[in-house]
Structure formats: structure tokens, C-alpha cells
Design an enzyme around this catalytic site. Sequence first.
Site, PDB file in Angstrom:
ATOM      1  N   LYS A 100      15.145  22.272 -10.371  1.00  0.00           N
ATOM      2  CA  LYS A 100      15.005  21.067 -10.580  1.00  0.00           C
ATOM      3  C   LYS A 100      15.612  20.084 -11.750  1.00  0.00           C
ATOM      4  O   LYS A 100      16.720  20.623 -12.402  1.00  0.00           O
ATOM      5  CB  LYS A 100      13.636  21.513 -11.725  1.00  0.00           C
ATOM      6  CG  LYS A 100      12.032  21.845 -11.017  1.00  0.00           C
ATOM      7  CD  LYS A 100      11.939  20.583 -10.452  1.00  0.00           C
ATOM      8  CE  LYS A 100      10.753  19.777 -10.701  1.00  0.00           C
ATOM      9  NZ  LYS A 100       9.343  19.959 -10.621  1.00  0.00           N
ATOM     10  N   HIS A 134       1.058  -1.389   0.226  1.00  0.00           N
ATOM     11  CA  HIS A 134      -0.031  -0.359   0.348  1.00  0.00           C
ATOM     12  C   HIS A 134       0.870   1.590   0.052  1.00  0.00           C
ATOM     13  O   HIS A 134       0.685   2.358   0.805  1.00  0.00           O
ATOM     14  CB  HIS A 134      -0.955   0.155   1.390  1.00  0.00           C
ATOM     15  CG  HIS A 134      -1.766  -1.613   0.930  1.00  0.00           C
ATOM     16  ND1 HIS A 134      -2.666  -1.710   0.984  1.00  0.00           N
ATOM     17  CD2 HIS A 134      -1.017  -2.543   1.822  1.00  0.00           C
ATOM     18  CE1 HIS A 134      -3.469  -2.847   1.200  1.00  0.00           C
ATOM     19  NE2 HIS A 134      -2.322  -3.209   2.172  1.00  0.00           N
ATOM     20  N   GLU A 163       9.639   8.694 -16.637  1.00  0.00           N
ATOM     21  CA  GLU A 163       8.349   9.379 -17.227  1.00  0.00           C
ATOM     22  C   GLU A 163       7.730   8.731 -18.482  1.00  0.00           C
ATOM     23  O   GLU A 163       6.974   8.445 -18.900  1.00  0.00           O
ATOM     24  CB  GLU A 163       8.373  10.868 -16.562  1.00  0.00           C
ATOM     25  CG  GLU A 163       8.515  11.015 -15.061  1.00  0.00           C
ATOM     26  CD  GLU A 163       8.519  12.861 -15.555  1.00  0.00           C
ATOM     27  OE1 GLU A 163       7.516  12.970 -15.235  1.00  0.00           O
ATOM     28  OE2 GLU A 163       9.751  13.295 -14.926  1.00  0.00           O
ATOM     29  N   SER A 199      14.345  21.922 -15.974  1.00  0.00           N
ATOM     30  CA  SER A 199      13.208  22.743 -16.066  1.00  0.00           C
ATOM     31  C   SER A 199      13.834  23.898 -16.662  1.00  0.00           C
ATOM     32  O   SER A 199      14.719  25.010 -16.345  1.00  0.00           O
ATOM     33  CB  SER A 199      12.440  22.946 -14.660  1.00  0.00           C
ATOM     34  OG  SER A 199      11.754  24.039 -14.929  1.00  0.00           O
TER      35      SER A 199
END
Length: 471
Positions: free
Chosen positions: A295, A168, A302, A289
Site C-alpha cells: 500500500k 456523473h 485524504e 500500511s
Amino acid sequence: MSNKPAAPGQNNSHTLWGGRFSEATDAFVQRFTASVSFDQRMYRQDIRGSIAHARMLQQAGILTDDECTAIVDGLLGIQTDIEAGNFTWSVALEDVHMNIESELTKRIGLTGKKLHTGRSRNDQVATDIRLYVRDEIDVIATELTRLQSALLDIAEREADTIMPGFTHLQTAQPITFGHHLLAWFEMLDRDYSRLLDCRKRLNKSPLGAAALAGTSYPINRHFTAEQLGFDAPTRNSLDSVSDRDFAIELAACGSLIMTHLSRFSEELILWTSAQFDFIDLPDRFCTGSSIMPQKKNPDVPELVRGKSGRVTGHLIALLMLMKSQPLAYNKDNQEDKEPLFDLIDTLRDCLKAYGDMVPAIKPKKENMYLAAKKGYATATDLADYLVKKGLAFRDAHEIVGKSVAYGIQQKKDLSELSLSELQQFSDIIGDDVFAVLSLEGSVQARDHIGGTAPNQVRAAVATCRTLIAAR
Ligand code: ARG
């Protein structure tokens, strides 16, 4: 009959099927029905299939030795020119098959027109796609093996590295990082065997099925099957030219591979976040970024996660394409190629990205260890300890629950509670409990096949290495 094409617009005699037509194909329809822009990538398989067919025709006495030699040499010359970029594909010639056949006739004359004896584009394309898929399965399988070996290498190196295991997405029990990586290995291992299974089933030769019913020429289907590395000829001509289930199977295998890669990706993405901070991915697999200077984004995982949707989309497209098609060949089947090619390209790229990236993953062992310590990961070990001292598991569960609640209140892990603090909940707890409450003790205790104990991880790596070496 003259070899000269008829004037455009007059009829379709410049095509290979224009004899019965009295007006030219509408320009839009020509473009709409053509597949050469995408099926040209099967030129090698098409030429290979044609050479096998020509040799079979020669053996059967349908082509003379000289005719066969002219055809084979002509086809090989065309292949050389395609590979050198010296070949002009024509939309008017519709597809890869007719482009190559027309060019052959242009080069060797009348003999070129004999190649299509006893054959149809229907069995030709069914052969080409099988050969193409088979070649690509071999490439994908090799990429899978490369990734699996990389996983084994890090799993061995990180056999003792402790991290939290999750259920979980909540800290559950301590595990080793090596063990976690071996879970990924196992998923890919089943993917590998599914691919081989798909390859085995598709490896039958449809050549000779002709348009749908077979041919009246004395062909030898065993000969062409053998020439092309197929295990045997297919058994039914109608089925041979019409079903694309092998492409669907590859898409299904591919969807599972991508689903697995999407799971790895999700974990890598979480682990590179400041909140987890379990691993570092080298800069070459990340991007920045344009607005936030701090970043470093895990773009590769991804994108792989995103591309999993695309491959499964192609699986659905292929299933829907096949659904309800009456026997035998229908033009619908031309629509199999773009999804098939795209899913193959996507799989190859994603596996390559992972094969390159996985060896470069740097675990932040200290952070993993601290995270495992934080989540009361050894609570089950304390319960098992009480059971081994004679308590029933449900009673032990209750006692440990209370101990955890106390630890939360005191902001202490179970291993940080004193013996007298622990004894508030059960007086059978003794000094020996601390060995059980340590993360090391917890992972070492799971010492059986499939367990997370470091020596089990090392043994599993050795077993898996043998599996891979036997491929
Ligand atoms: N380009 C066609 C395909 O991909 C080749 C077979 C065409 N056959 C036909 N009867 N029109 O399916």
C-alpha cells in the site's frame, strides 16, 4: 492605593476588576472563564492596539509625552519577552489583555494603570481580533496565490495532455489535463476574491467604542484607526463591540476553500487508485500500511478532505454563537476564538500541503489517454458531425446511440469502427469522420473562450498569470 496584591482568597483585588468583590472567584470558575490559554496568541495585535491607543491619549493631552513613552517602551519590552519565551501567562489574570496590562504596571508602575483610560476590554478585544483576522487573511491569500501559480504552471505544461472528462463520474468527453487544472484555479480565484472582500469589510476600527456606549474622554478615533491601518472608525459603538460577523465571514470563505480542496482531494485520491491510475503522488506525500506491504496511501489529500468538515463545523459553531445575542457585548463572544484560530490553522496547513504537493503531481499521460479512448468519449463529436452534414440533432443523437451500442458489442471504440461499419447507421458518414472521432480532433474542436482546446488552455494560463501578477 498599594500596588500589592491582596492575599489570595480574600477578594479579587489582584485582578484588574476586583474592587467591588468581597470574595475570591471560585477556583473552577476562574479556570472556566479564563481565555488566556488560547487568546495569548493575539499578543502582538493586543500590544499594537495598546500602543495606538496610548499615542492617541497623548495627542489628546490625556497622557504626558513621558507617560506615553514609558507605556510604549514597556509594551515593546513585553513583546520582546513574550517572543523570547520569557513571559509567564497567568490564568488568574484571565486573558491576554489583562496579562499584558498587569505586567506593564509591574514594570513601569502607576503609569501602566493609565493605559486603560477611555477604553474597555470590549473594544480592545474587538480590535485585536480584527487585526488578527486581517493578518491571517493576508497569509492565507498568499498561500492561495502560491497554489494558484502552481496550478498554472502544470496547466501550461499539460495543455495538450488528453484525459477523459466526466459527468456523473462516467466518461463524458475528452478534455485536456491542463483544462481540468484550470477549473481548480477558477474555484480558488473566487475564494481569493471572497477573502479580499471579507478583509475590506472588517477593516474598520472599533477602538473607542469602549464598553458599549463610547467614552467621555476627548478621544480621536480617526487617529487610532489610521495608526492601526484601518480604513475608518466603525460607525456604531454597540455594534462595534458585539458583532463577530467578520469572523463568520472568514469561516464561510474558509469553508468554501476547504470544500474546493476536498473536491481536488477526492479526485487525487481516485486518480492514484489502481482503478484510475491517472497520476502518481511522490512518496513524501503518502504513507504506507502497517499490514499491507503493497500500500501507498494518499494521506495528505485524504486528511485535507477530512479537515473540510472541521472548518465547516467551526462556521456553524460561530453562527450559533452569534445567534440571538442581545446587544452589546456578551461573554459568549469569548467562544469565538478557539473555532476561529483552529479554522485559520487548518486553512494554512491545508493550503501549505497543497502548495507543496501540487507541483509534484505526475500525470500518467498514457493511462489518461487510454481511459479517454475507452469510454466512447467522442460520441458527441460524431453527433455534431452529422448535424453539420444536415441532420437534426435528435436524429443524430439516435444514430450515434446505435453506433455506440454496436461498438460495445464489437468491443471497439467509435474511432476503431470501419467506414462501412459506421455507414450502417447513416450513409451521410464519409471518410472525413475519422478526424472528428480522434481524441485530438475532439479537444481541438472546442476552440473558444473557456473551451478545452490546447491553445485555449494556453491562452487562459496567460490571462490568469496576468491576474495573479496584478495582486
Ligand atoms: N476575554 C474576553 C473575550 O474574549 C475579553 C473581553 C472581556 N470583556 C468583558 N466585559 N468581560 O471576549
